[in-house]
Write a protein that holds these residues in place. Structure first.
Motif, PDB file in Angstrom:
ATOM      1  N   VAL A   1       3.807 -11.152   1.213  1.00  0.00           N
ATOM      2  CA  VAL A   1       4.347  -9.906   0.675  1.00  0.00           C
ATOM      3  C   VAL A   1       4.114  -9.918  -0.832  1.00  0.00           C
ATOM      4  O   VAL A   1       4.379 -10.927  -1.505  1.00  0.00           O
ATOM      5  CB  VAL A   1       5.849  -9.741   0.986  1.00  0.00           C
ATOM      6  N   PHE A   2       3.594  -8.769  -1.367  1.00  0.00           N
ATOM      7  CA  PHE A   2       3.287  -8.643  -2.795  1.00  0.00           C
ATOM      8  C   PHE A   2       4.055  -7.456  -3.353  1.00  0.00           C
ATOM      9  O   PHE A   2       4.344  -6.471  -2.647  1.00  0.00           O
ATOM     10  CB  PHE A   2       1.783  -8.411  -3.003  1.00  0.00           C
ATOM     11  N   ASP A   3       4.400  -7.563  -4.664  1.00  0.00           N
ATOM     12  CA  ASP A   3       5.020  -6.410  -5.320  1.00  0.00           C
ATOM     13  C   ASP A   3       3.925  -5.437  -5.741  1.00  0.00           C
ATOM     14  O   ASP A   3       2.724  -5.712  -5.549  1.00  0.00           O
ATOM     15  CB  ASP A   3       5.873  -6.868  -6.509  1.00  0.00           C
ATOM     16  N   PRO A   4       4.248  -4.273  -6.288  1.00  0.00           N
ATOM     17  CA  PRO A   4       3.208  -3.300  -6.667  1.00  0.00           C
ATOM     18  C   PRO A   4       2.206  -3.837  -7.678  1.00  0.00           C
ATOM     19  O   PRO A   4       1.129  -3.280  -7.833  1.00  0.00           O
ATOM     20  CB  PRO A   4       4.010  -2.133  -7.236  1.00  0.00           C
ATOM     21  N   GLY A   5       2.556  -4.939  -8.369  1.00  0.00           N
ATOM     22  CA  GLY A   5       1.621  -5.527  -9.320  1.00  0.00           C
ATOM     23  C   GLY A   5       0.797  -6.643  -8.723  1.00  0.00           C
ATOM     24  O   GLY A   5       0.208  -7.434  -9.466  1.00  0.00           O
ATOM     25  N   GLN A   6       0.769  -6.744  -7.390  1.00  0.00           N
ATOM     26  CA  GLN A   6       0.015  -7.751  -6.653  1.00  0.00           C
ATOM     27  C   GLN A   6       0.475  -9.176  -6.978  1.00  0.00           C
ATOM     28  O   GLN A   6      -0.307 -10.120  -7.008  1.00  0.00           O
ATOM     29  CB  GLN A   6      -1.505  -7.640  -6.909  1.00  0.00           C
TER      30      GLN A   6
ATOM     31  N   ARG B   1      -4.439  -3.423  -4.290  1.00  0.00           N
ATOM     32  CA  ARG B   1      -4.137  -2.321  -5.217  1.00  0.00           C
ATOM     33  C   ARG B   1      -4.281  -0.966  -4.528  1.00  0.00           C
ATOM     34  O   ARG B   1      -3.489  -0.049  -4.750  1.00  0.00           O
ATOM     35  CB  ARG B   1      -5.069  -2.384  -6.430  1.00  0.00           C
ATOM     36  N   HIS B   2      -5.307  -0.860  -3.683  1.00  0.00           N
ATOM     37  CA  HIS B   2      -5.554   0.413  -3.004  1.00  0.00           C
ATOM     38  C   HIS B   2      -4.368   0.788  -2.112  1.00  0.00           C
ATOM     39  O   HIS B   2      -3.929   1.953  -2.105  1.00  0.00           O
ATOM     40  CB  HIS B   2      -6.833   0.300  -2.173  1.00  0.00           C
ATOM     41  N   VAL B   3      -3.832  -0.188  -1.379  1.00  0.00           N
ATOM     42  CA  VAL B   3      -2.683   0.099  -0.521  1.00  0.00           C
ATOM     43  C   VAL B   3      -1.471   0.458  -1.363  1.00  0.00           C
ATOM     44  O   VAL B   3      -0.727   1.402  -1.051  1.00  0.00           O
ATOM     45  CB  VAL B   3      -2.387  -1.112   0.388  1.00  0.00           C
ATOM     46  N   SER B   4      -1.246  -0.282  -2.465  1.00  0.00           N
ATOM     47  CA  SER B   4      -0.094  -0.026  -3.323  1.00  0.00           C
ATOM     48  C   SER B   4      -0.189   1.341  -3.986  1.00  0.00           C
ATOM     49  O   SER B   4       0.824   2.033  -4.168  1.00  0.00           O
ATOM     50  CB  SER B   4       0.016  -1.132  -4.379  1.00  0.00           C
TER      51      SER B   4
ATOM     52  N   GLY C   1       6.263  -2.621  -2.339  1.00  0.00           N
ATOM     53  CA  GLY C   1       5.305  -3.718  -2.320  1.00  0.00           C
ATOM     54  C   GLY C   1       4.286  -3.521  -1.209  1.00  0.00           C
ATOM     55  O   GLY C   1       4.185  -2.472  -0.575  1.00  0.00           O
ATOM     56  N   THR C   2       3.506  -4.592  -0.994  1.00  0.00           N
ATOM     57  CA  THR C   2       2.461  -4.568   0.041  1.00  0.00           C
ATOM     58  C   THR C   2       2.591  -5.816   0.891  1.00  0.00           C
ATOM     59  O   THR C   2       2.725  -6.927   0.361  1.00  0.00           O
ATOM     60  CB  THR C   2       1.064  -4.537  -0.604  1.00  0.00           C
ATOM     61  N   ALA C   3       2.569  -5.628   2.191  1.00  0.00           N
ATOM     62  CA  ALA C   3       2.605  -6.756   3.136  1.00  0.00           C
ATOM     63  C   ALA C   3       1.240  -6.882   3.808  1.00  0.00           C
ATOM     64  O   ALA C   3       0.510  -5.892   3.948  1.00  0.00           O
ATOM     65  CB  ALA C   3       3.692  -6.536   4.183  1.00  0.00           C
ATOM     66  N   LEU C   4       0.902  -8.098   4.189  1.00  0.00           N
ATOM     67  CA  LEU C   4      -0.383  -8.309   4.885  1.00  0.00           C
ATOM     68  C   LEU C   4      -0.223  -9.376   5.937  1.00  0.00           C
ATOM     69  O   LEU C   4       0.646 -10.252   5.850  1.00  0.00           O
ATOM     70  CB  LEU C   4      -1.493  -8.669   3.901  1.00  0.00           C
TER      71      LEU C   4
END
Length: 785
Positions: free
Chosen positions: A119-124, A167-170, A209-212
């Motif tokens: 899991v990443f925040d909006p700043g990767q 970044r694209h997903v965020s 954030g972004t999860a993968l």
């Protein structure tokens, strides 16, 4: 939680203006992330009203990964230069920790998932990492939390592409799914990944954030690659019926995608026409190198050159693979592998530097239809993975397909050799000596996959110094066509010996082909088993050429003035079709005329126009050359394409003529008293020719044949002597009754004439003519010294 003291500064607007390292450790937020933001953004719960003075109490802040953190905070006012309030200086320390709650089932599932999840925040920056992701990255979770993704990986194209997708997903809020074939910090080779990224939102829809999730699909990737390689092999291997070329095509499939070096060795009998001998068990094996290839130009690591033989010990992987009929894998460190490398280095020391790093090899037998043909060897040097069981399954499938192609090529080569040998044994090896024509010929077997055809030609001496020129073509290819050609050639020779005219001979030959087709079980497909034939008879006395065709191309003639043309004639149907008559054409040719007979392979092709080809043929025949052999070469070079698709037979004949000084003719009255006068005239002619040594035999022959014609034949009666390479005596009469030999009894008054002629002459016979029959005989002449 570790006991850490933290400090922060807030101005009168509530904006964070200072942030200590302790604050980062307690909240997971760096100074870059906190300074400049309203302090309310960092709180999990709003602050109660406390006035502008100093205060102390619990404050709940939100950790960077989202969970709340309770801190004991002490606030002190900060005054400006004029004593006015300028903000607050905060110090904090964590509340004494309570026992950590047991992880929920959902948390355990995330942490223990077999796929890599992060899991990443909006700043990767990393907010959470599960165990599988830590194994891939090669570091614990604490070493990743709060750090931007680019700082944790090498600066490579695949890393930049991964960060771009984050970044694209965020930024767009749209999920992404893609596949990648890349490495990772903790992996020693590249892996295939199926990656899915999606945005994480709060109740209001704001992206937090972004999860993968990344699934290691390396095994599936290589399975697809092997399947694709097998599909390519099906199209790439076996494009020709050539054993060596097929082996080279197999090498082209294996290198570089499956091996860094590969070779194909075959038994010697595979390259010949012999049957496979039994393979002795437990003994060393001798193989011949037919193809090899490498990722390095020139294949410097090869210890055996192309065409050379190599002797493999019984314990070697190659010999084991041949003996056991399966793929044998050998890895670095194994005794057999080390012996194999040492033997290669000892045999070809110059290639030693290119064998450095060899770590895995596999020997795969080439087996087709229960027969072992040879072995393929695959070696890996630069590719990091050792050969494994799934590689052996793939290699065996590939070898099986290639072996079938090699066996097909071997069988085709053997059948082609057999058919060619059979055909050459049936074609005339040396054309018989005769004076009527000077001949030259060429026969070119087809190089196509269809195999050897049934083309043939022949030159048959006939009575009266005449000669028959024959060219034919049996439908089809291979041994059956060659065998049929042999039968037809013998049939033509037999019918020619009867001295039938060309049109009658083809009629009898047509009946024979029909009967052969019916006898062979193909009566309903006679045309498919048929043949074409051109039969021509040239008489050097009359200088006449009589010819007839059964579906065969018309011959070309080159006149004495240098012009050339095709003979105008009406070809009959091919042999075996029946239903239509054959028509004979008669030409009078000047001495020195060239006649060219050929099969359709010379002028017909799917890519050529027949009219254009025949025009090229006539032009080539008219070219000035030194000999008929040179003329044959000129014609083939001018008319044939580089790779003829059919067999070609070419027979070129230059006519000669027997002048009046070589022929003597007498009309004989049907009176027994004329026998003596005729015998005397013949004796005088022999004296004029200087053939006195033949006078005794000739007198007897003339007496017997003329007497028989007067006694048993019908007028008109004619005697003709021809001085050729032999002395020919012909007696013609108007009766069509054919003579035959019989044994006379002791007291019979006659019946010994033909027997006497047969005993005194080299050969004799009779032929039917348009006005009756002719009985002839030949005597051998002694060559002049």
């Amino acid at each position: 939680m570790e006991q850490v003291a933290a400090a922060a500064v807030i101005d009168v607007r509530g904006i964070v203006t200072g942030w200590s390292e302790g604050a980062r450790l307690l909240t997971g937020r760096t100074a870059q992330d906190a300074v400049g933001r309203p302090v309310a953004d960092l709180l999990a719960e709003p602050l109660p009203a406390r006035g502008d003075g100093a205060w102390s109490g619990p404050v709940v802040v939100r950790h960077r990964d989202g969970h709340p953190v309770t801190l004991t905070v002490t606030a002190c006012p900060v005054l400006g230069p004029g004593g006015e309030p300028a903000g607050l200086a905060l110090t904090a320390q964590p509340v004494s920790p309570e026992p950590a709650p047991e992880p929920t089932v959902a948390e355990r599932a995330f942490q223990q998932a077999s796929m890599s999840m992060s899991v990443f925040d909006p700043g990767q920056r990393y907010l959470r990492v599960n165990d599988a992701a830590c194994q891939v990255m090669g570091v614990p979770e604490e070493a990743l939390l709060g750090r931007p993704f680019p700082e944790t990986v090498e600066d490579a194209e695949h890393s930049r592409g991964f960060n771009w997708h984050l970044r694209h997903v965020s930024e767009t809020g749209r999920p992404v799914r893609y596949e990648s074939f890349t490495g990772a910090p903790a992996l020693n080779r590249e892996h295939a990944w199926s990656i899915e990224m999606w945005p994480v939102r709060d109740e209001a829809g704001t992206i937090l954030g972004t999860a993968l999730a990344a699934l290691d699909s390396t095994e599936q990737y290589w399975a697809r690659e092997r399947l694709a390689l097998l599909n390519e092999a099906a199209a790439a291997i076996g494009t020709t019926l050539d054993v060596v070329r097929t082996a080279e095509e197999m090498i082209g499939v294996m290198v570089p995608r499956f091996a860094d070096f590969a070779s194909v060795d075959l038994f010697d009998w595979v390259l010949g026409a012999d049957e496979p001998p039994p393979m002795p068990p437990g003994e060393e094996v001798e193989l011949r190198r037919v193809a090899h290839g490498s990722v390095t130009d020139g294949t410097p690591e090869a210890a055996v050159h192309l065409g050379e033989t190599d002797l493999y010990p019984a314990s070697s992987p190659v010999a084991r693979a041949l003996r056991e009929g399966r793929a044998v894998i050998s890895q670095a460190g194994e005794p057999t592998f080390m012996r194999w490398v040492e033997e290669r280095n000892a045999r070809a020391p110059k290639g030693r530097p290119h064998r450095e790093g060899v770590h895995s090899m596999m020997a795969v037998p080439l087996r087709a239809r229960g027969t072992t043909l040879g072995v393929a060897v695959a070696v890996r040097v630069a590719q990091p993975d050792d050969y494994a069981a799934d590689d052996a399954v793939f290699a065996e499938e590939l070898a099986s397909r290639a072996a079938v192609c090699v066996d097909n090529a071997r069988r085709f080569a053997r059948e082609r050799t057999t058919a060619l040998t059979l055909q050459h044994s049936l074609l005339p090896r040396g054309l018989p000596g005769q004076v009527a024509v000077e001949v030259a010929h060429r026969y070119l077997p087809s190089g196509s996959t269809a195999g050897i055809g049934g083309d043939w030609f022949d030159v048959i001496p006939l009575s009266g110094s005449r000669v028959a020129l024959v060219v034919g073509d049996v439908v089809g290819h291979g041994i059956p066509s060659a065998a049929t050609m042999g039968r037809l050639r013998m049939a033509v020779r037999t019918l020619a010996d009867v001295d039938l005219p060309p049109d009658e001979l083809l009629t009898h030959l047509d009946d024979l082909v029909t009967h052969l087709a019916a006898y062979d079980g193909g009566g309903e497909e006679v045309a498919e088993l048929g043949a074409t034939c051109l039969y021509a008879v040239y008489d050097p006395v009359t200088r006449r050429l009589t010819l007839a065709s059964a579906g065969h191309p018309a011959p070309a003639v080159v006149l004495t003035d240098g012009t050339s043309r095709l003979v105008r004639m009406s070809p009959g149907p091919p042999l075996g079709v029946g239903g239509l008559p054959f028509e004979a054409v008669e030409l009078e040719l000047a001495e020195g005329t060239v006649v060219a007979l050929y099969t359709d392979g010379l002028v017909e092709d799917r890519y050529r126009d027949v009219d254009s080809s025949t025009t090229e043929l006539c032009n080539a025949l008219a070219a000035p050359v030194a000999s008929l052999d040179a003329l044959c070469d000129t014609v083939l070079k001018a008319v044939l394409p580089e790779e003829p698709s059919d067999d070609v037979a070419l027979l070129v004949a230059r006519t000669r003529a027997l002048g009046a000084e070589q022929v003597a003719t007498w009309d004989v009255e049907p009176d027994p008293a004329q026998v003596a006068a005729t015998r005397q005239a013949a004796t005088e002619q022999l004296a004029a020719w200087g053939l006195e040594e033949t006078a005794f035999v000739t007198e007897l022959v003339v007496s017997e044949l003329v007497t028989n014609a007067i006694r048993y034949g019908e007028p008109p009666i004619q005697l003709r002597l021809i001085r050729d390479r032999t002395l020919i005596c012909e007696v013609s009469d108007g009766s069509s009754t054919s003579p035959h030999l019989r044994r006379a009894h002791a007291f019979d008054e006659g019946g010994r004439g033909l027997l006497l002629v047969a005993q005194l002459c080299q050969r004799w016979g009779s032929r039917q003519t348009g006005r009756g029959k002719t009985i002839w005989c030949e005597q051998t002449l002694t060559p002049s010294p």
